[in-house]
Enzyme design. Sequence first.
Site, mmCIF file in Angstrom:
data_model
loop_
_atom_site.group_PDB
_atom_site.id
_atom_site.type_symbol
_atom_site.label_atom_id
_atom_site.label_comp_id
_atom_site.label_asym_id
_atom_site.label_seq_id
_atom_site.Cartn_x
_atom_site.Cartn_y
_atom_site.Cartn_z
ATOM 1 N N GLY A 9 0.850 -1.195 0.000
ATOM 2 C CA GLY A 9 0.000 0.000 0.000
ATOM 3 C C GLY A 9 0.878 1.235 0.000
ATOM 4 O O GLY A 9 2.071 1.162 0.274
ATOM 5 N N LYS A 10 0.329 2.359 -0.337
ATOM 6 C CA LYS A 10 1.096 3.614 -0.274
ATOM 7 C C LYS A 10 0.118 4.775 -0.327
ATOM 8 O O LYS A 10 -1.010 4.630 -0.813
ATOM 9 C CB LYS A 10 2.043 3.707 -1.473
ATOM 10 C CG LYS A 10 3.204 4.643 -1.260
ATOM 11 C CD LYS A 10 4.358 3.927 -0.576
ATOM 12 C CE LYS A 10 5.605 4.765 -0.506
ATOM 13 N NZ LYS A 10 6.792 3.940 -0.227
#
Length: 430
Positions: A114-115
């Site tokens: 994720g980011k």
Amino acid sequence: MQPETTAKPAEKRQGMYKVVMDQFEHAADIMGLDPGVRKILAKTNSEIVVHFPVKLDDGTIEVFTGYRVQHNNALGPYKGGLRYHQTVDLDSARALAIWMTWKTALAGLPYGGGKGGVEINPKLYSKGELERITRRFTYALGDNIGPDLDIPAPDVNTNPQIMAWIADTYSSTKSPATRFANLHVVTGKPLGAGGLEGRDRATGFGVVATLKAWAKRKGKSLKGMRFIVQGFGNVGYWTAHFLTKEGAVLIAVQDASSTIHDPKGIDPEDLNRHVEANNRSIKDYPKAPTMDPAGFFGLACDIVVPAALGNQITAANAGGIKAQVVAEGANGPTDTEGEAILRANGVDIIPDILCNSGGVIGSYYEWLQNKRSEIWKIDEVLGMIQDKVMTAFDQVVNTAEEFKANWRDSAYIVALRRLEKTYMERGIFP
Ligand code: NAD
């Protein structure tokens, strides 16, 4: 304090999503990735965009935009940093989330990718404003993050202080009975707020571990090698710190404010003291002359460490690179055209998902330490990071030999095989 100005168009479009997808498609072709798994991994699972208001110091209200992209969680909770920068948008958050899936899979961690971040130039805001922006962003993300769901960490312009505010805000909005069970909603925290000894230096430590392994395979020593570093933040400084300990010589540094060059050598500790006292910038460093930023990557040296933003080594400058190796401390620093030029010129590349994986490995140990309510010593931590980075390094080298592939492709193949196996074994619900 002035609200943020709109970023320049060229800076705005990082275009990293195209780069990560080019890399993915290429490696998937080489290994013959299962077509169904390929379809799954080509998409992100969810993309969260939040707009949230914050009262600034002068009483005016500003509405900010934040992102969290969750690419894949087949191997475990989503994991990846939060970036505060004017270039943060859906394209960059997507690309960086996808790179995190490959990186955690390659490192053998029980995580997905994720980011996210906030589209903001944090240098334009006071500490109090940044605290309110961070807390309100965390609140806006709500239950889209969580210690067993999605665990953010520091990235460009975010630091342990910001992680502490996130952890505090997240756990303060939950039942008091679960407060300490929620500490590991975020990693990269300060030591007093549940952080891990050694997480601060984990990424740079890992970068240098991969460079040591690269040099060993080449029958060379890092001692006396000249290196240049783009970005003198967390990753750039600690890489310079550990490389200098190996006897390599830092000869040039570029950050967002300036470019300095001294063939006789720059002391990273002294430069870091200047940066800490100078609003995190190398500007006006009195002990090294400045140079034209355009000539930075073409400097005569042995090692180039991009440790800033994505798409920095491109068709425009790759041909001028004279170094033996590019060690990708940053995520996505080399675009597709830049990479082709480096390869044609015989420049080795230690790919980002391997080279900078020490950071997420350090984060994993912080998460485990919190889950187990333990406190570990720095030597143990660095030893465990070293083991995991070297295991991944050996797998990349062996897989490169198996497929006659370069290290970027083989790093992808190791990661994609792991993901493919998981999907094959567990099947697709329903
Ligand atoms: P940081 O905010 O601590 O430092 C960023 C540095 O980049 C600063 O010195 C800044 O001045 C410089 N910079 C920004 N824009 C620039 C430009 N246009 N040209 C030259 N320099 C520029 O960030 P960081 O945590 O060190 O992250 C750096 C890179 O490493 C990012 O790509 C990040 O995704 C990656 N990374 C970070 C970690 C981590 O643990 N922090 C882990 C893995 C990868």
